[in-house]
Structure formats: structure tokens, C-alpha cells
Motif scaffolding. Structure first.
Motif, PDB file in Angstrom:
ATOM      1  N   ARG A   1      48.302  57.715 138.715  1.00 55.25           N
ATOM      2  CA  ARG A   1      48.801  56.813 137.691  1.00 55.25           C
ATOM      3  C   ARG A   1      50.302  56.652 137.842  1.00 55.25           C
ATOM      4  O   ARG A   1      50.986  57.552 138.339  1.00 55.25           O
ATOM      5  CB  ARG A   1      48.462  57.352 136.297  1.00 55.25           C
TER       6      ARG A   1
ATOM      7  N   THR B   1      45.418  58.142 127.096  1.00 55.36           N
ATOM      8  CA  THR B   1      44.496  57.044 126.796  1.00 55.36           C
ATOM      9  C   THR B   1      45.195  55.811 126.231  1.00 55.36           C
ATOM     10  O   THR B   1      44.552  54.916 125.696  1.00 55.36           O
ATOM     11  CB  THR B   1      43.421  57.494 125.780  1.00 55.36           C
ATOM     12  N   GLY B   2      46.521  55.775 126.338  1.00 53.85           N
ATOM     13  CA  GLY B   2      47.242  54.597 125.857  1.00 53.85           C
ATOM     14  C   GLY B   2      47.382  54.523 124.349  1.00 53.85           C
ATOM     15  O   GLY B   2      47.791  53.490 123.818  1.00 53.85           O
TER      16      GLY B   2
ATOM     17  N   VAL C   1      54.823  49.013 128.640  1.00 54.65           N
ATOM     18  CA  VAL C   1      53.411  49.304 128.852  1.00 54.65           C
ATOM     19  C   VAL C   1      53.196  50.802 128.769  1.00 54.65           C
ATOM     20  O   VAL C   1      54.133  51.582 128.965  1.00 54.65           O
ATOM     21  CB  VAL C   1      52.903  48.808 130.231  1.00 54.65           C
ATOM     22  N   THR C   2      51.974  51.199 128.511  1.00 57.15           N
ATOM     23  CA  THR C   2      51.604  52.606 128.535  1.00 57.15           C
ATOM     24  C   THR C   2      51.245  52.957 129.974  1.00 57.15           C
ATOM     25  O   THR C   2      50.205  52.569 130.486  1.00 57.15           O
ATOM     26  CB  THR C   2      50.411  52.867 127.593  1.00 57.15           C
TER      27      THR C   2
ATOM     28  N   CYS D   1      50.271  55.505 131.441  1.00 59.95           N
ATOM     29  CA  CYS D   1      49.125  56.369 131.745  1.00 59.95           C
ATOM     30  C   CYS D   1      47.893  55.538 132.098  1.00 59.95           C
ATOM     31  O   CYS D   1      46.898  56.076 132.580  1.00 59.95           O
ATOM     32  CB  CYS D   1      48.790  57.277 130.567  1.00 59.95           C
ATOM     33  N   LEU D   2      47.965  54.241 131.831  1.00 66.40           N
ATOM     34  CA  LEU D   2      46.820  53.382 132.122  1.00 66.40           C
ATOM     35  C   LEU D   2      47.067  52.490 133.340  1.00 66.40           C
ATOM     36  O   LEU D   2      46.236  51.660 133.670  1.00 66.40           O
ATOM     37  CB  LEU D   2      46.493  52.492 130.905  1.00 66.40           C
ATOM     38  N   VAL D   3      48.217  52.677 133.984  1.00 63.87           N
ATOM     39  CA  VAL D   3      48.573  51.831 135.126  1.00 63.87           C
ATOM     40  C   VAL D   3      48.411  52.631 136.408  1.00 63.87           C
ATOM     41  O   VAL D   3      48.956  53.733 136.525  1.00 63.87           O
ATOM     42  CB  VAL D   3      50.034  51.341 134.997  1.00 63.87           C
ATOM     43  N   LEU D   4      47.669  52.101 137.358  1.00 61.37           N
ATOM     44  CA  LEU D   4      47.602  52.750 138.668  1.00 61.37           C
ATOM     45  C   LEU D   4      48.885  52.428 139.415  1.00 61.37           C
ATOM     46  O   LEU D   4      49.332  51.282 139.424  1.00 61.37           O
ATOM     47  CB  LEU D   4      46.400  52.229 139.457  1.00 61.37           C
TER      48      LEU D   4
ATOM     49  N   ILE E   1      40.464  52.220 133.005  1.00 63.05           N
ATOM     50  CA  ILE E   1      41.104  53.467 133.437  1.00 63.05           C
ATOM     51  C   ILE E   1      40.641  54.625 132.553  1.00 63.05           C
ATOM     52  O   ILE E   1      40.358  55.727 133.025  1.00 63.05           O
ATOM     53  CB  ILE E   1      42.646  53.329 133.430  1.00 63.05           C
ATOM     54  N   ILE E   2      40.557  54.370 131.261  1.00 62.65           N
ATOM     55  CA  ILE E   2      40.067  55.405 130.339  1.00 62.65           C
ATOM     56  C   ILE E   2      38.628  55.767 130.679  1.00 62.65           C
ATOM     57  O   ILE E   2      38.263  56.945 130.734  1.00 62.65           O
ATOM     58  CB  ILE E   2      40.159  54.918 128.881  1.00 62.65           C
TER      59      ILE E   2
ATOM     60  N   GLN F   1      52.307  47.465 123.810  1.00 62.97           N
ATOM     61  CA  GLN F   1      52.185  48.029 125.159  1.00 62.97           C
ATOM     62  C   GLN F   1      50.800  47.738 125.751  1.00 62.97           C
ATOM     63  O   GLN F   1      50.667  47.389 126.927  1.00 62.97           O
ATOM     64  CB  GLN F   1      52.389  49.560 125.156  1.00 62.97           C
ATOM     65  N   ILE F   2      49.787  47.925 124.925  1.00 61.69           N
ATOM     66  CA  ILE F   2      48.426  47.648 125.393  1.00 61.69           C
ATOM     67  C   ILE F   2      48.262  46.159 125.688  1.00 61.69           C
ATOM     68  O   ILE F   2      47.693  45.774 126.710  1.00 61.69           O
ATOM     69  CB  ILE F   2      47.394  48.102 124.334  1.00 61.69           C
TER      70      ILE F   2
END
Lengths: 157, 284
Positions: free
Chosen positions: A24, A44-45, A59-60, A62-65, B36-37, B103-104
């Protein structure tokens, strides 16, 4: 594991890396580049502690590769200000008591900056909704909102 | 999460070919805010990920002579802040604002929200009330489906393994058409709808036309309620008919009981929110 070459510009500095697709952006910035401002609070964003600007947008991470962010320009809290040169938002958080343990703070600083850049004169309600993606376990939010409000009002005067 | 191979096609044709080769061993990645989750939790463990976000044909908001076309890879934030959409289909912008956080919404996409096909997807009831269509491409070419036919069940869509949702097309709403979306959830933000209700109507000289009612989070898929709509369509909007439409909507909903709410509560809220929405649009 197969790796892919990527380039990330983080806080103005270019980095070339080989990453696995499952890494990530949060992991690459923290563990490979040692830029530890952004934190993992939930993965988990939901908490916003990992918030970074990617091409100017919060952006969060943790959700981006990391592979998907190839070629991006990234800003973490370290790119916004530091102890030697506090950004007005950081100064406001210090002065108004918007920080306790500090773990949510990098995410809040990055998000507040992005929010105020787009909404320079927000109401309190707009600030609360704008920061809805950032959680704090310590402050109860009021002083965080006050801090952001103080910056907003400074800009109007 | 489990390792996978990563593919980044930069054209629709390349993407379709990849999906045709990889079939069900691949999952399409858009914003990643669901996928991703799911991969971290191992709900899905795809061997291949096909990133849809570098395909220019999938992005952007544009108009045709009689419709609005939103690329599937358009971010929710872009939709939320689009002056064009705010002017033409404000109900969509309002519903998108209720999803996650800024952000989401900077990551999440319209296509992702629809293809993830959660029964509670907040873009679905407004789009159903707007009579939206799903544009799809695969090895067999392009096809267009009414959005109502796109959802097949929780997390299931009509997409074949080699297909991609390319865009949502919304016909220009009738003149004077207005719509609302209510999202019932315990939190003011960062929450999933317990009940989602969209209603739309055109008022015409004491009668109402184009009555559209859509429910989310209260059935295996988002749905329209034509039997409720029929009660009011072409009729004068009196309180008794509004209540009847709300009652029928309640009866057509098939909610489950889960941690967020009981089936009984959800059914009751369907009736309340449909009535509230119709009242707001018709009785003032």
C-alpha cells in the motif's frame, strides 16, 4: 514475488522504487521511505490517520496500492510544515489545544489544509463535515474544530 | 493481503482483452475503497488485478443532446463538486455527498459503487429514480442496460467476466422534475445506509407525473416500486395517495435484520421516508 518499478515524488523529492503490487502507498511511504508522519489507525479508510495528498487530493493511503500511485506527487504532513517552520494550521493546533496524543494529528493537518484550500471561509458545520473522515480518540474534536476555525478566520481578516 | 499480478491497461480495448483472457481470476480495481478492504479481509483473493483508472475513456462527465454521461471511473468527489451535475441532477450530487468522507470520495468511483453492488449503495436509488442506464463493453461489443436490470443480488451484477461498466447515462430529466434522497443511518457521516429512499416527481398543474420511487438497503438489490408510483402518477397528490404509496413501498421492501437495524425498523422507515419525501416534493 514479482515487483514493479514505480516513481513517487514525496514532499518534493523523487524516489524510484521496486514494489510488490500488494504494497500500500501507506506502507511504502512509512516503511520504505521512512516518512512516518502518516499513521495506520484502521487500515480500512475509516479513521483518516493515513491521509496524504496525492496529486493535491486528500486520500486515505491505506486503500491505495503504491503501483496505482506510480508517477504521483505526494504530500504528507512533513511537506506541510515542521518544528523549525510551522504551517499556520500546525501553529493553530498547538495554540488552541487541538493535539493530545498526536496520533491523529498528521492526518488532521493534511486534511485541514486540503479542506481550507478548497473552502477558505467555512462555517463550523462545514468544518465538521469536511473533517468527518478523521477520527480522534483524545480531544473530543471541539478544539480541533476551533483550531481550523482560527486559521479560517485569520485568512478572512 | 494475498499476492496478485497487476495490470494497468491504458485503453478500453486492452482492458477488455485482458478481462477476456483472465476471466474470473481477475478483479477490476477502481478507487479501491471497497476492493482493497475486501482483499485485506480475504473476501476476495483475485490472482489478477486490472486497474481501470488509467483508461481515459472511462473518465469524465459530458452531455449529449438529451442526456448526461458519467464515465465509470469518475470519482465521487468530482461528481459531488460538478456544477453541471448540481444543475441538472442535484439528487445525485446530494446522495454522493453522503458517502464516506472527502478522502474516500477522492478515491471512490461511480462505477465502483455500482459494480460493488452493495444493496445499500447510495448512488443507486437516485440513479434509478433518474432512469439511468448502464453502458457496458465486452468482447461481444457494447450494450446498454437499464440500471434496474444491472443489479442481480448482493454484490452481483449483470456484468459478464469479460465486461466492464464504461459509463452511466442519465436522460435529461423532464422539465420541472425534482428528486430527493434520504439516507437513514446512525451516524451523520462515514456510515452505511440502513434505509435509502429516493423519490422524484414532476408537478404539473395540480397532478403529478414521472413519479419515481426507489429503495436501497432494504432488499437484495436497490429497486424501484412501480406499484407505489402508479398510485400517484397522473393523479392529484392528496395525502391519502401519498400514504398509500408509502405503504406499498413498505410492503415491497424485504429488509434483513443485522447489526445496523432490524427488519421491522427498516420497513417502518421505508414508509416514513417515502411519505416524507413525497410530502416534501408535493405538499408545499
Amino acid at each position: 514475488m514479482k515487483t514493479y518499478p514505480i516513481e513517487l515524488t514525496v514532499n518534493g523529492q523523487k524516489h524510484s522504487l521496486e514494489v510488490e503490487p500488494r504494497e500500500r502507498l501507506l506502507d511504502v511511504v512509512r516503511d520504505r521511505l521512512n516518512i512516518t508522519g502518516p499513521k495506520e489507525g484502521c487500515g480500512t479508510g475509516d479513521c483518516g490517520a493515513c491521509t496524504m495528498l496525492v496529486d493535491g487530493k486528500p486520500v486515505t493511503s491505506c486503500l491505495v496500492l503504491a503501483v496505482a500511485a506510480n508517477g504521483s506527487s505526494i504530500t504528507t504532513v512533513e511537506g506541510i510544515g515542521n518544528a523549525a517552520r510551522l504551517h499556520p494550521i500546525q501553529k493553530a493546533f498547538v495554540e488552541h489545544g487541538g493535539i493530545q496524543c498526536g496520533i491523529c494529528t498528521p492526518g488532521f493537518i493534511v486534511m485541514s489544509k486540503a479542506f481550507l484550500d478548497e473552502n477558505p471561509h467555512p462555517t463550523e458545520e462545514e468544518i465538521r463535515f469536511g473533517l468527518a473522515g478523521n477520527l480522534c480518540r483524545c480531544t473530543g474534536y471541539d478544539k480541533i474544530v476551533e483550531s481550523v476555525m482560527a486559521v479560517a478566520q485569520d485568512e478572512t481578516s | 493481503m494475498k499476492s496478485f499480478e497487476y495490470h494497468e491497461p491504458n485503453s478500453l480495448a486492452a482492458a477488455v482483452q485482458l478481462l477476456a483472457e483472465l476471466g474470473t481470476s481477475a478483479k477490476v480495481l477502481a478507487g479501491g475503497t471497497d476492493l482493497i478492504i475486501q482483499m485485506e479481509q480475504r473476501l476476495y483473493t483475485p490472482q489478477h488485478i486490472v486497474n481501470a483508472m488509467r483508461i481515459p475513456e472511462l473518465k469524465g462527465i459530458r452531455t449529449t443532446t438529451d442526456s448526461i454521461v458519467i464515465g465509470a471511473a469518475t470519482s465521487l468527489r468530482e461528481i459531488e463538486t460538478s456544477n453541471l451535475l448540481r444543475e441538472k441532477v442535484p439528487v445525485l450530487c446530494e446522495s454522493v455527498s453522503t458517502i464516506g468522507s472527502i478522502q474516500i470520495r477522492n478515491l471512490a468511483t461511480l462505477g465502483g459503487n455500482l459494480c460493488n453492488a452493495a444493496p445499500s449503495a447510495d448512488t443507486a436509488p437516485p440513479l434509478l429514480v433518474l432512469d439511468a442506464q448502464a453502458r457496458i463493453i465486452g468482447t461481444q461489443g457494447e450494450r446498454v442496460l437499464p440500471l434496474a436490470s444491472f443489479f442481480k443480488g448482493p454484490r452481483q451484477t449483470a456484468l459478464l467476466p469479460d465486461e466492464l461498466l464504461t459509463a452511466i447515462e442519465i436522460p435529461d430529466p423532464p422539465k420541472g422534475f425534482q428528486a430527493l434522497y434520504y439516507k437513514q443511518s446512525p451516524r451523520y457521516a462515514m456510515d452505511i445506509a440502513i434505509v435509502g429512499v429516493a423519490v422524484g416527481v414532476t408537478r404539473n398543474n395540480g397532478t403529478c407525473e414521472d413519479v419515481r420511487i426507489s429503495l436501497g438497503a432494504v432488499a437484495p438489490t436497490p429497486l424501484r416500486v412501480p406499484e407505489a408510483e402508479a398510485v400517484l402518477n397522473g393523479q392529484a397528490p392528496i395525502a391519502e395517495r401519498i400514504q398509500q404509496a408509502a405503504q406499498i413501498s413498505r410492503e415491497r421492501s424485504k429488509p434483513i435484520t443485522d447489526v445496523r437495524g432490524s427488519a421491522d425498523y427498516r420497513r417502518a422507515m421505508v414508509e416514513t421516508l417515502v411519505r416524507r419525501g413525497l410530502n416534501a416534493l408535493l405538499l408545499n
